[in-house]
Design a protein around this motif. Sequence first.
Motif, short mmCIF file in Angstrom:
data_model
loop_
_atom_site.label_atom_id
_atom_site.label_comp_id
_atom_site.label_asym_id
_atom_site.label_seq_id
_atom_site.Cartn_x
_atom_site.Cartn_y
_atom_site.Cartn_z
N LEU A 100 0.83 -1.20 0.00
CA LEU A 100 0.00 0.00 0.00
C LEU A 100 0.86 1.25 0.00
O LEU A 100 0.61 2.21 -0.75
N ALA A 101 1.90 1.25 0.83
CA ALA A 101 2.77 2.44 0.91
C ALA A 101 3.50 2.69 -0.39
O ALA A 101 3.86 3.84 -0.69
N LEU A 102 3.72 1.65 -1.20
CA LEU A 102 4.42 1.80 -2.47
C LEU A 102 3.49 2.13 -3.64
O LEU A 102 3.95 2.48 -4.73
N HIS A 103 2.19 2.02 -3.44
CA HIS A 103 1.25 2.25 -4.53
C HIS A 103 1.38 3.69 -5.02
O HIS A 103 1.42 4.63 -4.21
N PRO A 104 1.46 3.89 -6.33
CA PRO A 104 1.66 5.25 -6.86
C PRO A 104 0.64 6.26 -6.38
O PRO A 104 0.96 7.45 -6.21
N ALA A 105 -0.58 5.81 -6.14
CA ALA A 105 -1.63 6.73 -5.70
C ALA A 105 -1.49 7.11 -4.24
O ALA A 105 -2.11 8.07 -3.78
N VAL A 106 -0.68 6.36 -3.50
CA VAL A 106 -0.58 6.55 -2.05
C VAL A 106 0.80 7.02 -1.63
O VAL A 106 0.94 7.82 -0.69
N HIS A 107 1.84 6.55 -2.34
CA HIS A 107 3.20 6.65 -1.84
C HIS A 107 3.61 8.05 -1.38
O HIS A 107 3.96 8.26 -0.22
N LYS A 108 3.58 9.03 -2.27
CA LYS A 108 4.10 10.35 -1.91
C LYS A 108 3.26 11.00 -0.82
O LYS A 108 3.80 11.53 0.16
N TRP A 109 1.94 10.91 -0.98
CA TRP A 109 1.09 11.53 0.05
C TRP A 109 1.26 10.81 1.38
O TRP A 109 1.41 11.44 2.42
N GLY A 110 1.25 9.46 1.36
CA GLY A 110 1.27 8.70 2.61
C GLY A 110 2.57 8.78 3.36
O GLY A 110 2.59 8.68 4.59
N THR A 111 3.70 8.95 2.63
CA THR A 111 5.00 8.91 3.30
C THR A 111 5.67 10.27 3.47
O THR A 111 6.49 10.44 4.36
N THR A 112 5.32 11.22 2.59
CA THR A 112 6.06 12.49 2.59
C THR A 112 5.15 13.69 2.80
O THR A 112 5.35 14.48 3.73
N THR A 113 4.15 13.85 1.93
CA THR A 113 3.27 15.01 2.05
C THR A 113 2.58 15.05 3.41
O THR A 113 2.50 16.10 4.06
N SER A 114 2.09 13.91 3.85
CA SER A 114 1.45 13.81 5.17
C SER A 114 2.34 12.99 6.10
O SER A 114 3.34 12.41 5.68
N ASP A 115 1.93 12.92 7.36
CA ASP A 115 2.68 12.10 8.32
C ASP A 115 1.97 10.77 8.59
O ASP A 115 2.18 10.13 9.61
N ALA A 116 1.16 10.32 7.61
CA ALA A 116 0.36 9.10 7.80
C ALA A 116 1.22 7.87 8.07
O ALA A 116 0.90 7.05 8.94
N PHE A 117 2.33 7.75 7.32
CA PHE A 117 3.18 6.56 7.47
C PHE A 117 3.76 6.50 8.88
O PHE A 117 3.84 5.43 9.49
N LEU A 118 4.14 7.66 9.41
CA LEU A 118 4.67 7.68 10.78
C LEU A 118 3.60 7.28 11.77
O LEU A 118 3.84 6.46 12.67
N ARG A 119 2.42 7.85 11.62
CA ARG A 119 1.35 7.58 12.59
C ARG A 119 0.92 6.12 12.56
O ARG A 119 0.68 5.51 13.61
N VAL A 120 0.84 5.55 11.36
CA VAL A 120 0.48 4.13 11.26
C VAL A 120 1.54 3.27 11.93
O VAL A 120 1.23 2.33 12.66
N THR A 121 2.81 3.59 11.68
CA THR A 121 3.89 2.82 12.30
C THR A 121 3.83 2.92 13.82
O THR A 121 3.95 1.91 14.53
N HIS A 122 3.63 4.11 14.33
CA HIS A 122 3.57 4.29 15.79
C HIS A 122 2.37 3.56 16.39
O HIS A 122 2.43 3.10 17.54
N SER A 123 1.30 3.42 15.60
CA SER A 123 0.10 2.75 16.12
C SER A 123 0.30 1.25 16.29
O SER A 123 -0.53 0.57 16.90
N LEU A 124 1.39 0.72 15.73
CA LEU A 124 1.65 -0.70 15.84
C LEU A 124 2.14 -1.09 17.23
O LEU A 124 2.19 -2.27 17.57
N ALA A 125 2.51 -0.12 18.04
CA ALA A 125 3.01 -0.42 19.38
C ALA A 125 1.91 -1.03 20.24
O ALA A 125 0.74 -0.65 20.16
N SER A 126 2.28 -1.98 21.07
CA SER A 126 1.33 -2.63 21.96
C SER A 126 2.03 -2.90 23.30
O SER A 126 2.94 -3.73 23.36
#
Length: 902
Positions: free
Chosen positions: A170-196
């Motif tokens: 999903l993170a590599l998909h052309p429609a998602v990649h730049k927005w999800g990893t760079t333009t927004s902080d979505a990739f960071l927030r999703v990664t942080h949400s993995l903590a348990s």
Amino acid sequence: MVIAAWPGVDAEWSRRIDVPSTAAADPAGTVHRWHVLDNGPQLERLGLAPAGTLLCVHGNPTWSYLWRRFLAAGTDPVHPWRVVAVDQLDMGFSERTGVFRRLADRISDLGDLTDVLGLQGPVVTAGHDWGGVISLGWALAHQHQLAGVVLTNTAVHQPGSSQIPPALRLALHPAVHKWGTTTSDAFLRVTHSLASPPLPADIRAAYMAPYRGASRREGVGNFVADIPVDASHPSHPALARVAEGLRGLDVPALMLWGPRDPIFSDRYLKDLIQRIPAAKVHRYEGAGHLLAEDRDIAPAVFDWLTANIAGIGSGTDGTAAAGSAGTRGTGPGHAVPAGQDTFRPLWALPGELSAGPAGTGTAISEMAPDGTTARTLTWAQLEKNVADVSAGLAGIGVGNGSRVSLMVPPGVDLTVALYACLRLGAVVVVADAGLGTKGLSRAVKGATPDVLVGIDRALAAARALGWAARLVSVHDLPAARRHILGAETSLAALARAGARSGHRTADGPDPDQAAAVLFTSGSTGPAKGVLYTHRQLAAMRDTVAETFGINPGDRLVAGFAPFALLGPALGAVSVTPAMDVTAPRTLTARALGQAAAAVDATVVFASPAALRNVLATQDGLTTGGAAALARVELLLSAGAPVPEPLLAGVQRLLPRASLHTPYGMTEALPVTDISLEQIRAAGTGNAAGAGNGVCVGLPVHGARVAVLPLAPDGTVSADGTTPVAEPVTAPGVTGEILVSAPHVKDSYDRLWLTQQASAATTGWHRTGDVGHFDAEGRLWVEGRLAHIVTAPGSVVTPVGPEQAIESLDSVRLAAVVGVGPVGTQAVVAVVETMPAVRKAGPADPQLAARVRAAAAAAGVPLAAVLVVPAQPTDIRHNAKIDRIRLSLWASKVLAGGRPETP
């Protein structure tokens, strides 16, 4: 940047370093400014000489903050280590280079940094996520300095036959990649949400700090884009060099893993283990991708460093001496003195019987649901079927060290598959279906079998839950069904192919090679895989034979599936009653009698829960079944304490049988043994003196037993692993029960920390059970170490008072638990009554008074008495009460919460 503001970080650790670059991505003469967390200057200021350097490399999208606990642990004045945690270029607080950096560049970058740092002495790398690959790349290029590697949730190889994890796709998909990893902080927030459990707000803020603003997140996006999805990717060659280079890496390795990781699953751990087979491995059940946040892994890493790296000194040129990768297994009883190796594999006796006069006699009998005999195999047929299936498995690539999960009900098919795998050198994975879907899935996925052999229901679950890459059905299936279930072949087809090939296994595997992974019942936490070698399984067979006098020609009814598998190795005719083997309490007297009649049984094995139901249903016995049971000579019952009244009832049903209740566990079975007559002689029902607990008798053939005395606070050690006392066998001393025997397990599978704790007392396996010896040398079990109640001024072990309470005619099962803080706990009894109550909650005054009086007679005053409709018990034996669960429930009830069923 104010590093001191981040929780757990000492401002003294923060450094900025200018580093000339040799990476291909940079023009000649380029210098980059790095940020690192480094406790080296602090150690120097404190006058501490480090044993070596731990070089820590984060992944995406974290930064050096991930390793803050390592930096703190490295300042231990007893075992100091320099810890250097880097912020990779374009990440954390290091320079944003404006250049797309490939994997090869990042490996070069790390080497450039360490050249400037001038690391001295032995260096151990630690890597997480894609930092794991980069750290390994550095390790392979700096083997003259390398002393060890530590890895957490990473991967070095992506099989061409499977896709990368969905989250990365999903993170590599052309429609998602730049927005999800760079333009927004979505990739960071999703990664942080993995903590348990979830990260506290201040920790999340620390992780977000270096990445505020799209310009600060370009490296995050580039890191994702540099994932080699296939062989055509520009970074694939660099990844392949690292992956293949690991096969020759000869230094100690430690792999710590969070299994609940949607990115780096256990299949990646399995790949790493195959590349570095001598690595120590520990899977933290319940932990996920951000393992270093989910668990404090620093103590484990530094214990490992002390044990495996300390003493690897540096030469005058600053290079480290070569380190040993270590050997598997630290369980007691491994060593075989020269000239005393009498090893006979489990399949030896069945093979001998097949070739002799007994060859035409029955070896296995299988019962149909209606209690009639469904199938039988003679010894000769068993030998041929095992040889054919073994050859067939070899034909599809199953061989030495392959892991094969068997999900087949006890009977002909399971026995043939088991012995075929053992003869081939494959490691059999046996996880009881009674663990339930969740527990079973956790167990099997953790063992990462190469092949799973199962009935249709097991295949469906395996395909849906990803238990194994290759699936084999038991019987031939129609093409459509085989396709739906994903089965590539069947045991029946493998047997036919093996028979045609004429191939026969030669001498079998090495005696000290892994043979089986057996799972515990899960009654004291997630089920643990217990690894046995062929030698240890053979020793278990010999101990059972010598202790109980089971000889070739005996006829065994096994109401407990694992025991059925030992029958052929003993030369005993074996049959499993018609029952749900995942629920022992489903065994009826009628089914037991029918099975006994089918083989004219001389031996019966059944759990206490099964025996209770047998007595409750004895009116359903047929005349032939009753007569067959009357001819039984030996009954064994284990898995939980067996009350004397229960045995007395069974004795009336099996009047000729000698009734024995061996004590043991998945890690060592059996340990001690006692008969009904010996139980009566010991006065088990007496709660005073030696009677505080269940008398389990004397050590079995070849076993030594001792106890590690309890401290006044109810513990056996200062830190959970280091004993504060020596093992003793003196009477009246309560402590943790220790056992040493040739049939004690080799190790816990991929649970290095658990194994370390269990073997912390040299030469002994620490069982986690608590007990004492009486004046005659008999062992009494008082409960589990984890279930001790620490009341003000006293330590209460639960089994003694529980037995006293269960002597009441209105009580079926009792549990004694602690409520409140350790050291000041209130002692509470939770009882299951006869007849059962409809609702859980406080006991009525009359019952409460009787229970209090019974407990007081055993020397234990109770603070409260609660009732439940049914005690929560383990799935395998239906007999071990979950006291920890009851303790939590009782705490809520006594605090005024709703008394829901626990």
